[in-house]
Design an enzyme around this catalytic site. Structure first.
Site, mmCIF file in Angstrom:
data_model
loop_
_atom_site.group_PDB
_atom_site.id
_atom_site.type_symbol
_atom_site.label_atom_id
_atom_site.label_comp_id
_atom_site.label_asym_id
_atom_site.label_seq_id
_atom_site.Cartn_x
_atom_site.Cartn_y
_atom_site.Cartn_z
ATOM 1 N N CYS A 153 3.446 1.665 2.692
ATOM 2 C CA CYS A 153 4.705 0.942 2.477
ATOM 3 C C CYS A 153 5.673 1.786 1.653
ATOM 4 O O CYS A 153 6.851 1.936 2.004
ATOM 5 C CB CYS A 153 4.444 -0.377 1.749
ATOM 6 S SG CYS A 153 3.369 -1.530 2.621
ATOM 7 N N ASP A 203 0.649 27.282 -32.337
ATOM 8 C CA ASP A 203 1.514 27.728 -33.426
ATOM 9 C C ASP A 203 0.885 27.297 -34.749
ATOM 10 O O ASP A 203 0.187 26.288 -34.821
ATOM 11 C CB ASP A 203 2.901 27.102 -33.257
ATOM 12 C CG ASP A 203 3.876 27.601 -34.312
ATOM 13 O OD1 ASP A 203 3.837 28.794 -34.645
ATOM 14 O OD2 ASP A 203 4.665 26.776 -34.813
ATOM 15 N N CYS A 218 0.847 -1.189 0.000
ATOM 16 C CA CYS A 218 0.000 0.000 0.000
ATOM 17 C C CYS A 218 0.878 1.232 0.000
ATOM 18 O O CYS A 218 2.107 1.147 0.073
ATOM 19 C CB CYS A 218 -0.935 0.004 1.207
ATOM 20 S SG CYS A 218 -0.060 0.042 2.798
#
Length: 736
Positions: free
Chosen positions: A24, A444, A21
């Site tokens: 951890c 552009d 998880c």
């Protein structure tokens, strides 16, 4: 002490195993960052640690020792492969039913199903049925749940608690309580019957073997889905690695030699036979063929190449024999850079993840406290040890923060994988979050709105100047130019004379010395006759300050540009045209795609483009810039979201947040759609995870939730997050 230069630091990648998880990953990251001179970033989604170390910092062995001291294991990642201590890629790519997790799931499911049915349906409860349930549950609890118990014990030895701590404690409590009731209570009687209850009844003869078995089984389903999602999301990187030819045929001293691709230097020539991978980026110097480049550019049809054309690493050669002169080393090839960008994006953290990380550090200890208080509170209220114990177990089981830990990283992983399929290279998780809020996009013209394939429409030399002379002088200065206008002029005269002291005139043009005289190419301020109707772009040429004449070039509007601009408006994004081209050409292009004149800026220098972005920022507008030229780089870097086209200058690509592996406005649309969908998915995941815990933890603490149902609800919350994240794979390109 002076700061260590960035280029002096060592960059390492570690594969970390045993994490379950976000708590951890946070612990591992904290442990690594405590080492002197270390800057580490740990991802639970990719199970990796990216570590930057000062020259005098700790060694690889010391880094791995720090990870092990946190209760996990690690091995160095080299070329995408890790040592066996950090996991087995081959295991992850097997069919799910042949993996360790898959086998555990199948066996656990086969044993848990009769346990659940018999325990929940009283008419099926025969004499001594509970002892059969014990026999079926024991291997599920011990063997099926061993990965959770092992991780919990490992973390406990290092003073840590994680999601696995809650799983192990909850299932162990349910199993041992049931065993005690059988051996020392009245639950072992032949006539014992158990009615299904939604709440924690706490009767002295109540057994919860079905809770232990079903929780382990459903959790294994969730874990298997996580594994498959992670493996699939890493498949793009794996495919890229497969496209990197480990060895190639190099031409040296008139002979052929097969060498490691990493040992080929820039400037050397390699032989690419039909069916082989192009090993390194290069230029074709001999031969002609068709290259399959779909993985790199998304183009479904082969790209025809001949002498002078670019051949990217990873392309599959067709039926022609090619000799390619290498222009980039193995670690600097397009393929390698693409792989690094995707890996960095998958391992990065979105700003919203910081909240999750902070919550996760305190969530599990907090739940342990709540469980203990639940036990104590029920005992004080006089409800009996059974009811108190059952409610405390329900709190432990229902609160597992699997969904919370997966909510952001799994969505980011799936999004970056889907981005690659949409021909988008995303530089990091923070990019997706920033892009979702874009309100205006400055686009552009050349190469984005238009094809970028400029052609010379007409040449008007001054009196006394020949047409060929004018073209030759202009081509000499433009030789090697990356700009579409420069390329068009340079390719018109392949045998042009050499120019020296060539330098760009920012936002205006280019100059160089040819035959001892200074030649400049600039954009004239005066309007070009007919340009408002044809979109011609004029280039004025002077020599030693004297006018030599003008060259007029034309470009074509991309087929779907008008449709794409309309789509941007429908998305609530205001498009504007920002170009260094002349006013007439800019207005012609804007009219063709449906951008009003007041949202057109022509003759824009790099400073003008940067100031346009800053003005929007000052007004509180979140702005994106899409471009492909060197003169776009500053604006791309300053914008909330910089989008570069793959065909553009390297400087522009390096300054951008997203690189579009195609050259049209549809790529911009895909980037914004993916970003918005990802942020919605993350917010939905987090809302569900937080709401789920906020609602069900108090319900369990009050004794209103059966532990087995708590386990099912907890596991289903993780399944919801996984499936919700996987929905991002359904995002189709705006235009195939």
């Amino acid at each position: 002490m002076p700061d260590t230069k960035e280029e002096d630091r060592r960059e390492l990648s570690l594969a970390v195993s045993g994490m379950s998880c976000s708590a951890c990953s946070a612990r591992v990251q904290k442990k690594l960052n405590k080492l002197p001179g270390v800057d580490a970033r740990v991802s639970i989604a990719t199970e990796t640690a990216r570590v930057s170390v000062e020259p005098s910092g700790p060694s690889l062995d010391e880094l791995i020792a720090a990870v092990r001291a946190a209760g996990y294991d690690a091995a160095e990642l080299q070329g995408g492969q890790a040592a066996s201590a950090a996991g087995d890629e081959e295991e992850a790519r097997r069919p799910w039913w042949r993996t360790d997790r898959g086998v555990r799931l199948l066996v656990s499911a086969a044993l848990s199903l009769p346990v659940l049915v018999v325990s929940m349906v009283p008419p099926l409860q025969f004499p001594y049925w509970q002892w059969v349930v014990l026999a079926l549950t024991t291997p599920v609890y011990l063997w099926g749940g061993w990965p959770f118990h092992r991780t919990a014990l490992t973390n406990l030895r290092h003073g840590g608690v994680t999601m696995d701590t809650l799983v192990s404690l909850g299932t162990t409590a349910a199993y041992l309580w049931s065993l005690w009731a059988l051996l020392f209570g009245s639950a072992g009687d032949a006539a014992m019957r158990m009615e299904f209850s939604l709440t924690a009844s706490g009767a002295h003869d109540e057994i919860y073997f079905e809770t232990a078995a079903v929780v382990v089984t459903v959790l294994l389903v969730g874990k298997l889905l996580e594994d498959r999602a992670k493996t699939s999301s890493r498949s793009t990187l794996h495919d890229l690695q497969e496209r990197q030819a480990p060895r190639c045929t190099v031409l040296r001293d008139g002979a052929q030699a097969i060498v490691d691709t990493a040992d080929v230097a820039v400037g050397e020539r390699v032989l690419v036979r039909p069916g082989e991978l192009v090993p390194l980026d290069g230029t074709v110097v001999e031969g002609a063929s068709a290259l399959e480049v779909s993985l790199l550019t998304g183009e479904s049809h082969p790209a025809e190449v001949a002498e002078g054309d670019h051949a990217p690493a990873g392309a599959v050669n067709g039926n022609g024999r090619l000799i390619v002169e290498v222009t980039a080393a193995a670690d600097e090839s397009t393929l390698s850079q693409l792989g690094r960008l995707i890996a960095d994006a998958q391992e990065s953290r979105a700003p919203i993840q910081q909240l999750v990380d902070r919550v996760s550090l305190y969530f599990v200890p907090g739940i342990l406290v709540i469980s203990a208080l639940t036990l104590l509170g029920h005992l004080i209220a006089g409800q009996g040890a059974e009811a108190a114990f059952t409610s405390a177990v329900a709190v432990l089981i229902v609160a597992c923060p699997c969904a919370l830990g997966l909510a952001t990283p799994l969505a980011i992983m799936v999004a970056t994988e889907q981005g690659a399929k949409l021909n988008l290279v995303i530089r990091g998780a923070q990019v997706l979050e920033a892009a979702a809020g874009v309100e205006e996009v400055l686009i552009d013209k050349t190469g984005t709105m238009t094809t970028g394939e400029m052609t010379i429409a007409r040449v008007e030399p001054a009196d006394g100047v020949g047409r060929e002379e004018l073209l030759a002088l202009a081509a000499a200065v433009e030789a090697g130019s990356e700009h579409p206008i420069g390329r068009a002029i340079a390719t018109a005269v392949p045998d042009a004379p050499e120019a020296s002291a060539v330098e760009a005139i920012p936002g205006s043009g280019i100059a160089g010395t040819v035959h001892g005289a200074r030649v400049t190419l600039t954009r004239p301020e005066a309007a070009v006759p007919g340009a408002d109707r044809t979109g011609l772009t004029a280039v004025a040429i002077t020599r030693a300050g004297e006018p030599l004449g003008s060259i007029y070039l034309s470009d074509e509007i991309r087929e779907h540009s008008a449709e794409d601009v309309a789509t941007l408006r429908e998305m609530g994004v205001k498009p504007a045209l920002l170009t260094g081209d002349n006013e007439a050409a800019a207005r012609w292009a804007a009219e063709a795609v449906g951008i009003p004149p007041e949202r057109v800026t022509a003759h824009a220098t790099p400073q003008d483009k940067l100031r346009a972005v800053e003005r929007l920022h000052d007004a509180g507008t979140r702005v994106a810039v899409a471009g492909d030229g060197l003169n776009d780089a500053a604006a791309l870097a300053r914008a909330d979201l910089g989008i570069a086209m793959q065909s553009g200058a390297e400087t522009a690509i390096n300054a951008a947040d997203i690189t579009v592996l195609r050259n049209d406005v549809a790529g911009i649309i895909d980037a914004l759609r993916l970003s918005r969908s990802t942020l919605r998915t993350i917010k939905g995941n987090l809302a569900w995870a937080f709401l789920y815990n906020v609602l069900l933890v108090p319900v369990a603490a009050l004794g209103l939730l059966n532990p087995m149902l708590a386990g099912v609800a907890m596991a289903l919350s993780s399944v919801f997050v996984v499936l919700n994240s996987l929905r991002l794979r359904g995002l189709k390109p705006h235009r195939a």
